[in-house]
Every structure is written in structure tokens, then in C-alpha cells.
Design an enzyme around this catalytic site. Structure first.
Site, short mmCIF file in Angstrom:
data_model
loop_
_atom_site.label_atom_id
_atom_site.label_comp_id
_atom_site.label_asym_id
_atom_site.label_seq_id
_atom_site.Cartn_x
_atom_site.Cartn_y
_atom_site.Cartn_z
N SER A 109 0.88 -1.26 -0.11
CA SER A 109 -0.16 -0.11 -0.06
C SER A 109 0.93 1.24 0.03
O SER A 109 1.78 1.60 -0.92
CB SER A 109 -0.71 -0.09 1.16
OG SER A 109 -2.16 0.62 0.78
N HIS A 117 -7.84 -5.84 0.54
CA HIS A 117 -6.50 -4.90 0.70
C HIS A 117 -5.73 -5.54 1.98
O HIS A 117 -6.34 -5.41 3.02
CB HIS A 117 -7.08 -3.73 0.85
CG HIS A 117 -5.95 -2.71 0.92
ND1 HIS A 117 -5.11 -2.20 -0.33
CD2 HIS A 117 -5.20 -1.94 1.73
CE1 HIS A 117 -4.34 -1.32 0.08
NE2 HIS A 117 -4.32 -1.17 1.60
C1 GCU Z 1 -5.37 4.71 1.98
C2 GCU Z 1 -4.83 5.66 1.02
C3 GCU Z 1 -4.07 4.70 -0.17
C4 GCU Z 1 -3.05 3.93 0.63
C5 GCU Z 1 -3.69 2.93 1.76
C6 GCU Z 1 -2.67 2.27 2.57
O1 GCU Z 1 -6.26 3.90 1.55
O2 GCU Z 1 -5.99 6.24 0.34
O3 GCU Z 1 -3.39 5.40 -1.10
O4 GCU Z 1 -2.31 3.08 -0.32
O5 GCU Z 1 -4.49 3.99 2.71
O6 GCU Z 1 -1.55 2.68 2.75
O7 GCU Z 1 -3.21 1.04 3.54
#
Ligand code: GCU
Length: 400
Positions: A239, A380
């Protein structure tokens, strides 16, 4: 011509909107790249400067890295590995904790996965000897009280990191808590961004650049170790830390394989994309991740003189694997595949292979070319199954 200096880059109003993707093999002044020498000496440096100028901010020069091994356990994981808890001091000023786990069964120096984590090194393995972070922590992680780590968080992310499984596959694992480099706090800079302060310039580094620079300093140390194979370094991250992994890999050729996992906007997904997170949204929620200039593009991402395929192209000829999850549309898995496809011409141009899949691979089917792609069912997260793919892809691409 030689790459432009930052000061010569056009101001926002002078940048043309480009609905399609900018051609990675055409210089900012329109000159086409026709030789490898031109790519290496001109376009690659220009792209690195463009990304720093308009998006991530400036990477400072390296600083001296001093290491103190605080603890060694030669019989960790039931005798399978040697675990070290190390303090790295950057530029004589800033300390980060490094957890290094190296397989005991190996015929020479081990290939290594390097990554930043969200929850502290102590969360990655249930081992009482691993020090707790002493800095700001994310409030939503297990065992965190008043934004500080406690013993309750020990081992909470064992499955996220799956270290034992990776050790069994012959890889070492090197982890640092991202907050040790720079806490992810939008209001206050108190890590390397405060210590090596770049002031309020619109090109001053954002936190993603700071994290990536931190990874580079970890490498400065790792490449000196006899138990680590400096030619077989893989960078991995999830992420926001996947965005970081891609940036770190793009800017540092010591990294042999680059694996951003579910990175999305600001990393692996197109700025010009229409699915999931937008430039405006990420700049609003996480203004500190990027530089000041990037905010200018909130409503005009088509004016960026690059897109994220150019960041992938900076990794060429080194292999890059994007990994995703079906339900993680926020990270725009289809757009990510398009970024790999758009980087492919640079890899082909350099004779490095490229993207083998002609369309986005089916769920659970690894496309394992120099530009690799994988998407699984689910959400995710990072888990043991993801790590099986990371190890499979790395084993294929890291030649002894
Ligand atoms: C949020 C953000 C993303 C990021 C994510 C994470 O959702 O909007 O851009 O990748 O956090 O780091 O878990």
C-alpha cells in the site's frame, strides 16, 4: 541534449495537458530516445528529476550509516535462522531499528527481501528480544496505546510478514518500522524529514520520498554484510509502503527486483486514472506524502509530464512485479496493469523482455515476465499466500 535542471522545468501553467500517457522514450523537449546510452545518460536522469520536482520531492544525498548490533540469536525460528536486532544511525543523528533474519541453511550469501512495516518489527515475529519502537505508532494497530507500542503488539503481524515461510525458501528478511524513518503523521514532521529538513520549498521531500530514502540507507548497511548477497536484493511493501517500494526501486539500481503490493495511487496506479483514488483525494487525505508541486495537479493530472509507467520504466531492465486483490478497487488493479503495459516499450528497447500477458491475467494466475502481474481474490491486505508469490517470482528472476 543533457537532462534539464530542476529550475528549468516548466511551471504548471506552461505544461500542456496530455490526455494520453506521455511517451517514456521521448525527452521533455520532444527529442526521441534512440540509443541505450541516451536512455541511461539523459532520459533516465531527466525522469528522476521530473518525479522529484513535480511529485515526490527531493532525495537528499546519502549520509553515513553506522550500525550497532544490539542482539543476536543464532537459533531463531527453532534453529532455522539467525536473528539480529540492529540500530542504524543515519548521519550521526537519526536512529532506526533494523530486524534482520537470515536463513541458517544456505550455501552462500542469502538473497534478501527488504521492506518497511506499519506496526513495528516486534509485530512481525513473536520474539520477546525484538525491541519495541519508541516513536509515534498508528493508533489502529494491536497493542498501540496513545500512539506508542506496547508488548501486546508482539507477533500481531506474523501472518502479514510470513517470515518463517520465506526463510524456509532460502531468503533473508530485513524489516524497518516506517515510523522509525518518518512517522506518518500529517501535522508533524519528526523523523528524517525534520532532521534533514528541506524547509517549505514546493519541491521539498514528502514522506514517501523520505521512506524510500530510508530504504536506501538500510541498503547501504546490508550490502556490507557477508551473509547477504548484495546482487540479490528485493524490495517489497504494501500500500503506501508499496508506493515507497516502487520509488525506492526506481531510484536505486542496487535493488534487483521491485515488488509493490496493492500500492495504487501515488505509486503503481495512473494519475490519469478514473477508478479508485484520485490525485486530488490522495493530496487531500495525505498532503504530507508528496511535495507541494504535486497539489497543483489535483484537478489537472493530465498536465503531469509523466505518469507512473515512467516510474516503472526507471526500474528497467530490473524485474518489477505488481500484485493486487480483486476487491481492492481503490488501488485500481486494471489501471496498474495498464502502467506495466505502458512501461513495456522501455524494457523491450533495453532488451530486457517485458510484459508477457496481453490482457490482465485471471485471478490467481501469475504472469511472471520481467514485468509481472498477479491478482488474487479478496481484500486489501498482505498475507502468506502473497508471500508465496513474492518468493516464487523472486526465485525465478534472481540468478545466482
Ligand atoms: C489509504 C490511501 C491509499 C493507501 C492506503 C494504505 O487507503 O488512500 O493511497 O495506499 O491508505 O496505505 O493502506
Amino acid at each position: 541534449m543533457a537532462a534539464l535542471l530542476h529550475a528549468d522545468f516548466p511551471t504548471f501553467d506552461k505544461l500542456p495537458a496530455q490526455k494520453g500517457l506521455p511517451d517514456p522514450l521521448v525527452m521533455l523537449d520532444g527529442t526521441r530516445v534512440t540509443t541505450k546510452v541516451q536512455w541511461v545518460n539523459e532520459r533516465r536522469p531527466e525522469l528522476k528529476k521530473l518525479f522529484q520536482h513535480y511529485m515526490y520531492g527531493e532525495f537528499p544525498p546519502p549520509v553515513k550509516v553506522e550500525a550497532t548490533v544490539e542482539h543476536t540469536d543464532p537459533q531463531a525460528l527453532g534453529g532455522k535462522a539467525t536473528l539480529k536486532d540492529i540500530t542504524l544511525t543515519l548521519g550521526g543523528k537519526h536512529k532506526v531499528h533494523l530486524l534482520l533474519v537470515v536463513p541458517n541453511k544456505r550455501s552462500g550469501p542469502a538473497p534478501v527481501f527488504v521492506g518497511l512495516n506499519f506496526a513495528g518489527n516486534h509485530a512481525a515475529l513473536p520474539d520477546k528480544a525484538i525491541r519495541l519502537p519508541t516513536t509515534w505508532m498508528y493508533g489502529n494497530r494491536k497493542g498501540v496505546k496513545n500512539n506508542r507500542a506496547t508488548d501486546e503488539g508482539r507477533g500481531a503481524e506474523t501472518d502479514t510478514w510470513a517470515i518463517e515461510q520465506t526463510i524456509e525458501r532460502g531468503f533473508a528478511v530485513a524489516l524497518v518500522y516506517s515510523g522509525d524513518i518518518e512517522p506518518d503523521d500529517k501535522d508533524t514532521r519528526r523523523g528524517v524529514q525534520a532532521v534533514f529538513d528541506q524547509g517549505k520549498s514546493p519541491t521539498a521531500w514528502g514522506t514517501i520520498a523520505a521512506w524510500a530514502w530510508g530504504i536506501h540507507r538500510v541498503l547501504d548497511y546490508l550490502v556490507t554484510l557477508p551473509e547477504i548477497d548484495a546482487r540479490r536484493i528485493v524490495v517489497v511493501g504494501h500500500s503506501r509502503l508499496g508506493k515507497t517500494a516502487l520509488l525506492a526501486g526506481a531510484f536505486d539500481e542496487r535493488i534487483a527486483v521491485v515488488m509493490p503490493h496493492q500500492a495504487g495511487m501515488g505509486g503503481t496506479a495512473p494519475n490519469r486514472g478514473t477508478v479508485g483514488e484520485s490525485v486530488k483525494r490522495i493530496n487531500t487525505s495525505f498532503p504530507h506524502w508528496f511535495n507541494g508541486n504535486y497539489k497543483l495537479f489535483n484537478d489537472a493530472p493530465a498536465k503531469l509530464p509523466f505518469d507512473q509507467h515512467c516510474l516503472v520504466a526507471l526500474c528497467a531492465p530490473r524485474p518489477v512485479l505488481f500484485t493486487n486483490a480483486q476487491e481492492d478497487s481503490w488501488a485500481n488493479p486494471d489501471g496498474q496493469f495498464e502502467m506495466l503495459q505502458a512501461a513495456d516499450p522501455v524494457f523491450r528497447f533495453l532488451g530486457a523482455g517485458g510484459m508477457e500477458a496481453k490482457s490482465r491475467p485471471e485471478l490467481g494466475t501469475l504472469s511472471d515476465g520481467t514485468l509481472g502481474y498477479w491478482i488474487r481474490a479478496g481484500k486489501h491486505s498482505m498475507n502468506r499466500d502473497d508471500w508465496k508469490i513474492f518468493a516464487q517470482y523472486a526465485a525465478k528472476h534472481l540468478k545466482k
